[in-house]
Design an enzyme around this catalytic site. Structure first.
Site, PDB file in Angstrom:
ATOM      1  N   ASP A 120      -4.790 -21.428  26.288  1.00  0.00           N
ATOM      2  CA  ASP A 120      -4.498 -20.017  26.540  1.00  0.00           C
ATOM      3  C   ASP A 120      -4.091 -19.824  27.996  1.00  0.00           C
ATOM      4  O   ASP A 120      -4.721 -20.374  28.913  1.00  0.00           O
ATOM      5  CB  ASP A 120      -5.747 -19.190  26.222  1.00  0.00           C
ATOM      6  N   GLU A 172       0.284 -22.214  26.003  1.00  0.00           N
ATOM      7  CA  GLU A 172       0.834 -20.872  26.094  1.00  0.00           C
ATOM      8  C   GLU A 172       1.376 -20.799  27.522  1.00  0.00           C
ATOM      9  O   GLU A 172       0.625 -20.561  28.476  1.00  0.00           O
ATOM     10  CB  GLU A 172      -0.234 -19.802  25.861  1.00  0.00           C
TER      11      GLU A 172
END
Length: 696
Positions: free
Chosen positions: A336, A373
């Site tokens: 993330d 990401e």
């Protein structure tokens, strides 16, 4: 001569250098703190005990080795509950925030138990750490090692997947609940589940109260090494460790890999006004990126930023990844806000960041998939330039271009073709293959597929932020009515658009990712930021499986086709040139009239002719030539089959404008294309034809 003896139950395990390590004689406790002047171990008998049964002081002379405090407590067994407590300077201006009264979670804690408590002194007690024994009968389970090019990812939330009563499972909302739904996952055909965060995160706020807007998604880490206790069916301390392993083993037995969404960019301790729960009270200036020595840099958008390129923090992250891979048999990770790993200790983005390279090159992670990401909350956007060939990326460009084309936005034909062909513009220059692109149209963050075609605007009022949260750039449409409607004409086009986007996703080069529930049109009622909705807004409604069985059939048919067709999961980019002695290019682009496509004409219709791969990439010769006809206009159009396909027999595979069951022919035995090669493609629809034998 020594003979190798099989031992199926003896598995490779990874011993952590810090935290609580049980042995036959007791438990060793080790924790890093450079600036602490004193360290204490607090031991508890029961989860609900507010005060420790025993406090043991670390001896500075005998229990400190460099910056590591370590002691052995004889007789302590797995299941023991504990906290650390550290004394040291309170000098926020210099980055020190020691609080001798704070009960601290071990950064290497492998399980937590209980929740926040408030003592008689008014001080907060965080959940207790648990000493864990990782003994488990894996019964020979190993990582599945599926090639990335053959992967189909299903992003899902452990709790939300089975928490609804409609799931009709015994252990709803838990790791065990996932096991009960494995037959469904197998019927869908996906090859990997990507679990939204399962490391520990807060269930209640630091004052022991129920959180008004809980972080249901889990992007608020509290203990990186520990499976979330809230997803365990049993309430016994440490039960989550066993139940998580049972889930992984069962998924592997079904041929499904497990990828974890990990959040090494911030923690739940927040900024200067946040609680001291763990890292702040042990070595604040090491674990966090600070500005002017005291203020928390907020590249995560969550109050603080993990100092990922500090050697101590880097080591912790590596131990954590190895721990999940070797002690839980995890197959991969999605990082993330991974761009934060590209920031140095001053917060600056740096080329070739050591953390990113080391993750890719770590020999103990060599069997795992690593996905970034490739952006963060402070403006870094590194899609196409994150790491080396080992790193795959969530391709945000794919999402935007696919949405824009099917909505009918001008200038999107060329971008869609590029995404369909594997996004070579982003990855080829760095020597990265097409499967470095994780293609997605929806994710947990944003509209569901159903809502993407049902709402022009977000409707996040239930989040309690006056609809100010969530992205305003959704590239969505409602086709005439905002939200649910009984108008058949609108319902029809919405259904077609859902099929258009799912079909495009599943026939594109790269790796497709589907969000849980999109295959049956799960809705969040227009909420595009349901991070705090631990209720029916977020939970999977299993009634939709029957209600939208036709769409489920459509998606599973496409997934099976993808598995069977090396033509759409190549390891090399399409070049537009003939390969392997064939006379036709590996990919050709045409206008609706069958002539070469002129990219600058602003059209919203095209034909893609994709030839079967070479024998080098397809030794079994399973690949077939494909013709895909895209019509994003508001008119029915007549397409002409390209001349290079003349003389072959073309069977219809997909027609998104046709009602079920004629929208897909899973056995690729649909109607044969007419002899005059003129094919009508309905407005806002897609047709795919498959050659019954490769042309030479």
């Amino acid at each position: 001569m020594l003979m190798r003896q099989p031992c199926p139950d003896l598995q490779f395990a990874y011993a952590l250098p810090f935290g609580a390590t049980p042995s036959a004689t007791g438990t060793q406790f080790s924790v890093f703190s450079r600036s602490a002047t004193e360290m204490r171990l607090l031991l508890y008998n029961k989860v609900n005990d507010r005060e420790p049964a025993q406090v043991i002081d670390f001896d500075r002379d005998t229990d400190r080795w460099g910056d590591i405090w370590s002691l052995n407590v004889p007789g302590l067994e797995p299941g023991q509950l504990y906290h650390f407590q550290a004394s040291g300077p309170w000098e926020p201006e210099n980055g020190h925030r020691f609080d001798a009264s704070a009960r601290l979670i071990d950064p290497y804690a492998q399980a937590l138990a209980g929740t926040y408590q408030t003592g008689k002194d008014g001080l907060v007690r965080p959940p207790k750490c648990v000493v864990v024994d990782h003994s488990f009968d894996w019964e020979g389970d190993r990582h599945l090692r599926r090639d990335m090019s053959e992967t189909v990812i299903y992003e899902m939330h452990v709790r939300g997947f089975t928490k609804s009563r409609t799931a009709k499972v015994k252990a709803g909302g838990s790791y065990l609940g996932v096991i009960e739904k494995i037959p469904y996952l197998k019927s869908l055909g996906i090859t990997a589940v990507e679990l939204m965060p399962v490391h520990e995160f807060p269930i209640r706020d630091p004052h022991g109260k129920k959180i008004t807007r809980p972080n249901y998604w889990g992007y608020d880490p509290m203990a990186f090494f520990a499976p979330h206790r809230g997803y365990a069916h049993s309430s016994a301390p440490g039960a989550q460790v066993v139940e998580f392993k049972q889930m992984v083993k069962a998924l592997h037995a079904a041929g499904i890999e497990v990828i974890l969404d990990v959040v090494f960019n911030h923690t739940c301790e927040g900024n200067e006004n946040g609680p001291t729960l763990s890292f702040k009270g042990l070595e604040n200036q090491v674990y966090y990126i600070l500005s002017e020595g005291q203020h928390y840099c907020n590249y995560s958008g969550c109050g603080n930023t993990i100092n990922g390129n500090h050697p101590v923090v880097r080591e912790m992250i590596f131990h954590c990844l190895r721990h999940w891979v070797h002690n839980y048999h995890i197959d991969g990770f999605r990082f993330d806000l991974a761009s934060i790993l590209s920031r140095d200790r001053s917060g600056n983005l740096v080329p070739n960041p050591p953390m990113v390279e080391l993750i890719a090159e770590d020999p103990m992670l060599a069997d795992t998939k690593i996905i970034a990401e490739a952006w963060d909350a402070a403006g870094a956007y590194q899609v196409g330039s994150f790491g080396n060939h080992r790193w795959a990326e969530w391709n945000g460009r794919y999402r935007d271009d696919a949405r824009g084309f099917w909505r009918g936005d001008g200038g999107t034909l060329g971008p869609l073709a590029t995404r369909l062909a594997g996004s070579s513009d982003l990855y080829e220059h760095a020597g990265r293959p097409p499967f470095c692109s994780i293609n997605f149209i929806t994710s947990h963050d944003g509209f569901t597929m159903n809502d993407l075609v049902s709402y022009k605007d977000k409707h996040n009022d239930a989040n309690g932020e006056n609809n100010n949260d969530g992205d305003n750039h959704n590239i969505s449409d409602n086709y005439g009515v905002e939200g649910p409607t009984r108008k058949k004409c609108i319902s029809t086009i919405r259904g077609q658009q859902v099929r258009n986007m799912l079909a495009t996703l599943l026939v594109s080069q790269g790796v497709p990712m589907i969000v849980s529930g999109d295959e049956v049109r799960r809705t969040q009622k227009g909420n595009n930021n349901a991070y705090c909705q631990d209720n029916d807004i977020s939970w999977f409604d299993w009634r939709l499986v029957d209600k939208n069985a036709d769409l489920m059939r459509f998606v599973s048919g496409l997934i099976q086709f993808r598995k069977n067709q090396p033509t759409i999961r190549r390891k090399e980019y399409l070049t537009g040139r003939p390969v392997d002695g064939r006379k036709i290019p590996d990919v050709s682009w045409y206008g609706a009239d069958g002539s070469p496509l002129h990219w600058d004409q602003g059209a919203l219709a095209m034909t893609a002719y994709i030839a079967a791969p070479s024998r080098l990439d397809d030794p079994e010769g399973l690949g077939r030539d494909l013709v895909m006809m895209f019509n994003s206009t508001g008119d029915n159009l007549e397409f002409e089959l390209p001349s290079i396909g003349r003389g072959a027999i073309w069977n219809l595979f997909v027609d998104t404008s046709a009602p079920s069951p004629n929208d897909i022919y899973p056995e690729v035995d649909g109607p044969v294309a007419p002899s005059n090669r003129i094919i009508e493609v309905g407005r806002h629809s897609l047709k795919i034809f498959v050659c019954n034998a490769s042309l030479s």
